[in-house]
Scaffold this active site. Structure first.
Site, mmCIF file in Angstrom:
data_model
loop_
_atom_site.group_PDB
_atom_site.id
_atom_site.type_symbol
_atom_site.label_atom_id
_atom_site.label_comp_id
_atom_site.label_asym_id
_atom_site.label_seq_id
_atom_site.Cartn_x
_atom_site.Cartn_y
_atom_site.Cartn_z
ATOM 1 N N CYS A 1 0.845 -1.201 0.000
ATOM 2 C CA CYS A 1 0.000 0.000 0.000
ATOM 3 C C CYS A 1 0.879 1.249 0.000
ATOM 4 O O CYS A 1 1.493 1.568 -1.003
ATOM 5 C CB CYS A 1 -0.961 -0.049 1.184
ATOM 6 S SG CYS A 1 -2.294 1.157 1.054
ATOM 7 N N HIS B 1 -3.513 -5.590 1.139
ATOM 8 C CA HIS B 1 -2.775 -5.795 2.387
ATOM 9 C C HIS B 1 -2.699 -7.282 2.745
ATOM 10 O O HIS B 1 -3.588 -7.789 3.444
ATOM 11 C CB HIS B 1 -3.472 -5.056 3.527
ATOM 12 C CG HIS B 1 -3.283 -3.583 3.497
ATOM 13 N ND1 HIS B 1 -2.254 -2.948 4.150
ATOM 14 C CD2 HIS B 1 -3.986 -2.604 2.886
ATOM 15 C CE1 HIS B 1 -2.342 -1.632 3.950
ATOM 16 N NE2 HIS B 1 -3.381 -1.408 3.180
ATOM 17 N N GLU C 1 -0.734 -8.665 4.876
ATOM 18 C CA GLU C 1 -0.509 -8.826 6.322
ATOM 19 C C GLU C 1 -1.818 -8.741 7.095
ATOM 20 O O GLU C 1 -1.874 -9.150 8.261
ATOM 21 C CB GLU C 1 0.491 -7.769 6.813
ATOM 22 C CG GLU C 1 -0.083 -6.389 7.115
ATOM 23 C CD GLU C 1 -0.526 -5.595 5.879
ATOM 24 O OE1 GLU C 1 -0.350 -6.090 4.749
ATOM 25 O OE2 GLU C 1 -1.053 -4.476 6.063
#
Lengths: 275, 992
Positions: free
Chosen positions: A104, A230, A232
């Site tokens: 990002c 994302h 994660e």
């Protein structure tokens, strides 16, 4: 090998903790979260690591455009006496075979530094305002390009991840460059319409209007990787927005979220190639 | 020479921000405007060396791929009108600050000139100058904090806009201290108070006067070199400390309360209803007391697990949001972040919540003079919370929006933040502060300016046309993020002994309150870092400039603290020392300018004596007609603003940064279902979770604020249970927003009586639910005065709740999961349409407001929790606005499925309920639950003896089918329901 991962944070990043968790879960031996201020003060160097994570957030509030002031600091920030500038450290890190993931805001940073779609240190593409002019948080479906050199996406097919951004639309200097990116398989992930399995430019399946559905870029070595979604944020199956529907009868055997696969691919690649 | 740089998209590039501005304006003025493009403008106070200018303009201020740049000249355009907007002098300019910081990287040791940012709107279309002016004021700028310049194409091309006049703050006067005379009668004193925005009554000022006439006070002042008359620094400090905002005078007041002709004496609502409720529950819980720190710090702290405390605080930021919705809400959210952060030794922030109460944004007539249009407020507060939350990296996980036209007088903007605090930090409990005499007073973070002066006292008066613009601040999430990053490192390195935030009242409040730990403080205001010179000492003391914490640093740790501060690029400055002298001593350039006895400052304020009278409303029965028009009613109900989808808001908030959100605000097959509560898993190593929910039912206040309060508590509890929370672990926060209940406000005795009833029912309901109140806040002046007319908000209590989910993998969402699942109605439906959305839709009224049967409900909640823990529940949704009908429709829409239910099977307390009462009554304590057939027997066993009944099943064609009385069956296509429900608040959602 001792696989050392560095998560660089500070000045507006905000996903460093979950990014560190993801790379640790993926099998890194050592994970350090380091502030960019500590880096500039010479408390540590990037080239002491072999896996660099540039997490999401709002570097300098994205005030001059996403990651723009952040990239400017990387390029012009003066390190303390006796320390190499960040750019020199990054070159050494990459020349030694390290891998980078920019997520990002970290992807925006890589692009604005001129590290994607190849390490020219001269920006040739940018990530700018979504077509609707809005920040949005929504889950998207992505398809991996099986022919991409990207070490993070090898073996992946489709996956779902959240996007949370206002500036994720890729714009290239010219159409020729865009064509080259696609032809050379430097766009390892694309927004896809789950109904057709084809990349899409249609909102909201493609949340920002990126051409060709491009959601990520890598360089020709496959070791520099940036993506808007994302990974994660999908470290456990309960992160998924439909987990209460899809696992109605109880937790799955493997509770890990699919986002970890991207990190594990890179960890495995490092172990294979750095013995 | 002044430099002026323009940067904007190259002509062949798309300009989404221009398009966004265009679609907003074009929606209001169709046909007049063809396009808008946006250009960013930077003004620099001095010329720059050519090489530096080129690098900075081309790679910091602009994007080489997207933009073109022009220095001291315009980027060419043939737009018809050009509007340029920038900030007034002294207003926080985050973009300008970042631009200047980038420039600083190139300047080496040379001084870095000031940089100011602005936006230029290039409008294509046939408009008159006055129309352009209106557009600029209505859409692009808030003239309270921003400046507007307008040029026609000819004027623009003639260079009129190039004559830049940067918004430099020029305070030419020397800082000085004046004395204040409190001589005169009540009228003189009141006039003085109004003039200076002290918000003190004449009797309060006479208490101040009497104190300063005491011989011992005069003597100690003489020794300190002070005059007999008090200084403006002292008076401002007292006014801030004694403001309604800081002192909660109404909640502390003695009240003579009359109900049914009987008068009784209430020695303070806070003490008798809030504090005592929590104390009783803590005593009852004994060893299992969940509370760790309540009512003594910036936020409440409860136990999460063996190693962590959960910190939670909710604040309101109503008055600033009324004047500048964007800045007000942004400051609201980043401001409340500092409360948990400033609790104990400092918490790591985990989540944000936000609740807005607004007027109908579709209002056609202009708003009353001095007030902003509700649409403007809505977009402003939404964007403010978006920027504040998202840029801080804190997920916004729970919230709601309530519409009522009385909120046009004052919008209510509730912002909450939760965090995690280690129970032990450096060998001491982490939820306490340890400020010692001799510790240094260190101010950390942003600098002090004129912004936010009188915020605390201003929020303690009603809004009027003269409301001061300096009461508005704009938050800066990034400066705050840097400060938090630094302070968490300092906390873990044991470099300080306590900290608190600088919010309302600024240094006056933060140092004044921290001083109570050690017994005094002595600071020099001349040491405080300022944004610009020229502030008077009293202004430095009470300024509410944002992003500041006050930290107590032991002298032996100062060097390490300051070194870390420098490393992390955060400004810290020693202002003085905490002492044990019993006084708050304030100096300016060493000379004493205020000498205040701490005991007097914090406890010298006499309690107010108020009276309240409650008259129950005359019973009203609605005229519902013979047979309800069920078929027509559901889609109308789904389109009501208070029921319609809020996805437009929720999507623009990051609700899953940190990667720990397990139940998000949106759920279901397409992520469009409205979750009852959110669930988070704070630690990756553990499956233990927290549930976050809230309740508010301001409409019920029109009938009885007591019923409103009970319903709000029940809604918060119900929502948390629906998501899988353990009802025996919940803790709540109370945030009261009231219309002024003190003379001369109209009808003040009734408003105060409403406050009494709300507090009593809050206490009664919480005691039954064993729900401690761990923190709260009240805002008592939510009125606007337009000429002689008062526009007052309905009495509004927000109950925010946190609780434990033992294992997040057992959490439940509200969407129907599978066709064939059985649908159960839990809880008793009663004839309770009073205050309902249904009667509002019909334009009818009734006094039969929902009554909370808390004893019955808690048994049901515990049983439902057991069923959820046992994995027996596939979906669970609470019934609130719009009752059973709306709830069923929401479960079906979220699941992409249908259902078939029989109203006759719904548990009721009286058999003669009409179909529309069954569908839309808002009785408390109810749920719709989906259960897999395999689990039905076990589920029914757990709920045996409780009001629960199987009323139908989930079906695969997405059709909602209701069997009503007299064999009548009504059905709706779920897609039609979705359209009716989703469209009303999906602004600017055109084809992208």
């Amino acid at each position: 090998m001792n696989l050392r991962a560095l998560v660089l944070c500070g000045n507006g990043t905000n996903c460093e903790v979950e990014t560190a968790h993801a790379v640790r879960t993926a099998g890194a031996d050592e994970v350090k979260i380091l502030s960019v201020w500590e880096l500039l003060a010479g408390h540590d160097t990037i080239d002491a690591y072999n896996f660099l994570c540039l997490p999401g957030g709002f570097l300098d509030g994205d005030h001059l455009g996403s990651a723009r002031a952040g990239a400017f600091r990387f390029a012009h920030g003066k390190p303390d006496a006796g320390r190499d500038p960040i750019r020199v450290q990054l070159d050494r890190f990459l020349d030694a075979g390290g891998v980078i993931i920019g997520i990002c805001n970290g992807f925006q940073l890589l692009v604005k530094l001129g590290l994607l779609p190849s390490r020219t240190w001269e920006p040739r593409v940018t990530l700018t305002h979504n077509l609707n002019g809005r920040f949005e948080d929504r889950w998207v479906t992505l398809i991996a390009d099986p022919e991409s050199p990207c070490v993070f996406t090898s073996g992946l097919q489709t996956l779902e991840l959240p996007i949370r951004h206002g500036e994720g639309r890729l714009v290239a200097t010219n159409d020729a460059l865009l064509k080259t990116i696609l032809k050379d398989h430097l766009a390892p992930l694309k927004y896809v319409d789950p109904a057709t399995g084809l990349p899409t430019e249609v909102y909201p399946l493609n949340p920002n209007g990126s051409p060709g559905g491009i959601a990520a870029l890598c360089d020709p070595t496959g070791r520099i990787f940036g993506l808007m979604p994302h990974p994660e944020a999908f470290s456990h199956y309960t992160n998924h927005p439909r987990w209460t529907r899809e696992f109605l009868d109880g937790a799955p055997e493997n509770q890990e979220g699919t986002g970890i696969l991207l990190f594990r691919n890179a960890v495995d690649w490092l172990r294979r190639n750095h013995g | 020479m002044i430099l002026r740089i323009e940067a904007g998209p190259q002509p062949h590039r798309l300009d989404p921000m221009g398009r966004k501005a265009f679609s907003t304006v074009a929606a209001e003025l169709p046909g007049h405007i063809d396009d808008i493009r946006v250009v960013r403008v930077y003004t620099v106070s001095e010329d720059l060396p050519g090489e530096i200018l080129t690098v900075w303009a081309n790679s910091a201020l602009s994007d080489p791929i997207m933009d073109q740049v022009s220095v001291n000249g315009h980027l060419p355009t043939d737009a018809d009108w050009i509007v340029e907007v920038d900030f007034k002098p002294g207003v926080t300019d985050n973009e300008g600050r970042t631009a200047r910081e980038s420039l600083g990287l190139l300047m080496g040791d040379r001084p870095v000139p000031a940089v100011y940012s602005g936006l230029q709107y290039r409008i294509f279309g046939h408009l008159e100058r006055n129309q352009v002016h209106r557009i600029a004021e209505d859409f692009f700028a808030n003239t309270l904090i921003q400046r507007i310049r307008i040029a026609s194409r000819t004027e623009f091309q003639g260079g009129q806009m190039l004559r830049a006049n940067p918004p430099v703050v020029r305070l030419s006067h020397e800082p000085r201290v004046r004395t204040v005379s409190l001589e005169g009668d009540d009228a003189v004193l009141e006039q003085l108070s109004r003039q200076n925005v002290w918000a003190l009554s004449a009797s309060e000022m006479k208490v101040v006067r009497a104190w300063f006439e005491r011989p011992e006070v005069l003597e100690s002042r003489r020794q300190a070199g002070l005059d007999t008359a008090l200084t403006d620094v002292e008076m401002e400090c007292i006014a801030q400390s004694w403001s309604e905002h800081c002192k909660h005078k109404i909640f502390s007041a003695n009240i003579d309360y009359t109900e049914n002709g009987k008068t009784e004496h209430i020695p303070g609502l806070y003490k008798s209803c809030i504090q005592s409720t929590t104390r009783t529950i803590r005593e009852r819980d004994g060893e299992n007391d969940r509370c760790l720190s309540v009512f003594v710090d910036n936020a409440g702290v409860v136990r999460f697990d063996e190693k962590h405390g959960l910190v939670f605080k909710v604040e309101t930021h109503n008055s600033p949001s009324a004047l500048d919705p964007y800045g007000g809400a942004l400051t609201g959210i980043v401001g409340v972040n500092r409360d948990p952060f400033g609790t104990g030794m400092g918490a790591e922030l985990l989540f944000n919540t936000d609740v807005f109460c607004l007027a109908d944004p579709r209002r056609e007539e202009p708003p009353p003079t001095g007030l902003l249009h509700p649409m403007r407020i809505l977009e402003g507060v939404r964007t403010g919370v978006e920027h504040g939350g998202n840029q801080s990296g804190i997920p916004t996980v729970n919230g709601s929006v309530v519409f009522d036209d009385r909120y046009i007088g004052k919008p209510l903007v509730y912002c909450g933040t939760g965090g995690m605090l280690p129970l032990e930090i450096n060998g001491r409990p982490g939820y306490k502060k340890y400020v010692n005499s001799g510790d240094l007073v260190v101010m950390v973070g942003g600098r002090i300016g004129m912004d936010g002066i009188h915020g605390a006292t201003f929020s303690s008066v009603e809004l009027s046309e003269e409301s001061p613009s300096s009461a508005v601040q704009i938050g800066d999430p990034i400066t705050q993020k840097r400060m938090f990053d630094f302070l968490l490192k300092a906390r873990d390195a044991d470099l300080y002994s306590g900290l608190t935030d600088n919010g309302a009242g600024g240094l006056s409040s933060s140092v004044g309150e921290m001083a109570t730990f050690s017994g005094g403080a002595d600071i020099d205001l001349a040491l405080a870092p300022l944004k610009y010179p020229g502030l008077d000492p009293w202004e430095i003391l009470v300024s509410e400039s944002q992003e500041r914490m006050t930290v107590a640093v032991p002298p032996e740790k100062l060097d390490a603290f300051m070194a870390l501060s420098r490393l992390m690029n955060v400004e810290s400055r020693v202002l003085g020392t905490f002492t044990d002298t019993g006084t708050f001593t304030v100096r300016h350039r060493e000379k004493v300018v205020a000498l205040l006895d701490l005991e007097f400052l914090h406890n010298g304020l006499p309690r107010m004596e108020l009276s309240a009278t409650w008259t129950p409303p005359t019973p009203v029965e609605p005229d519902l007609g013979a047979a309800p028009a069920l078929q027509d009613s559901l889609l109308r109900m789904l389109s009501r603003l208070n029921i319609a989808s809020k996805e437009y808001w929720v999507r623009q908030y990051d609700h899953e940064v940190k990667g720990r959100t397990v139940i998000k605000p949106l759920c279901g097959v397409k992520g469009q279902g409205p979750s009852d509560a959110s669930v988070m898993r704070p630690f990756f190593e553990s499956m233990r979770g927290i549930v976050i929910s809230h309740g508010l039912q301001p409409r019920y206040s029109d009938i009885d604020a007591g019923a409103m309060a009970a319903a709000s508590v029940d809604e918060a509890v119900r929502n948390a249970v629906a998501a899988g929370g353990d009802p025996d672990t919940f803790s709540a926060l109370d945030n009261f927003c009231w219309p002024d209940p003190i003379a001369p406000a109209p009808d003040h005795e009734r408003k105060l009586a409403a406050l009494v009833r709300a507090n009593r029912m809050l206490a009664e309901t919480c005691l039954i639910y064993n729900l401690p109140l761990i923190s709260g806040k009240d805002s008592m002046k939510n009125d606007a005065r337009v000429g002689n007319r008062w526009i007052s908000v309905p009495p509004t209590l927000l109950v925010s709740l946190v609780g434990i989910v033992p294992d997040v993998r057992r959490a439940v969402t509200m969407d129907f999961k599978r066709a064939g699942h059985l649908v159960y109605a839990l809880g008793t439906t009663r004839r309770e349409l009073g205050g309902s959305e249904y009667l509002a839709e019909l334009g009818q009224s009734s006094t039969q407001v929902p009554v909370v049967h808390a004893q019955d409900n808690i048994r049901l909640y515990r049983a439902l929790f057991s069923a959820i823990q046992g994995g027996l529940v596939a979906s669970c949704h609470d019934l609130s606005d719009g009752g059973l009908g709306v709830s069923l429709a929401e479960c079906a829409m979220a699941g992409g499925l249908g259902c078939s239910v029989n109203l006759a099977l719904v548990p009721v307390d009286t058999p003669d309920l009409r179909d529309d009462e069954l569908m839309y009554s808002e009785s408390a304590g109810r749920f719709v639950v989906g259960v897999a057939p395999d689990h039905a027997a076990a589920f029914e066993k757990l709920l045996h003896g409780l009001p629960a009944a199987r009323i139908g099943e989930v079906t695969s064609p997405a059709v909602l089918e209701i069997r009503a009385s007299r064999g009548q069956t009504v059905s709706w296509n779920v897609r039609d329901c979705f359209t009716a429900w989703h469209a009303p608040l999906a602004f600017h959602q055109g084809k992208e």
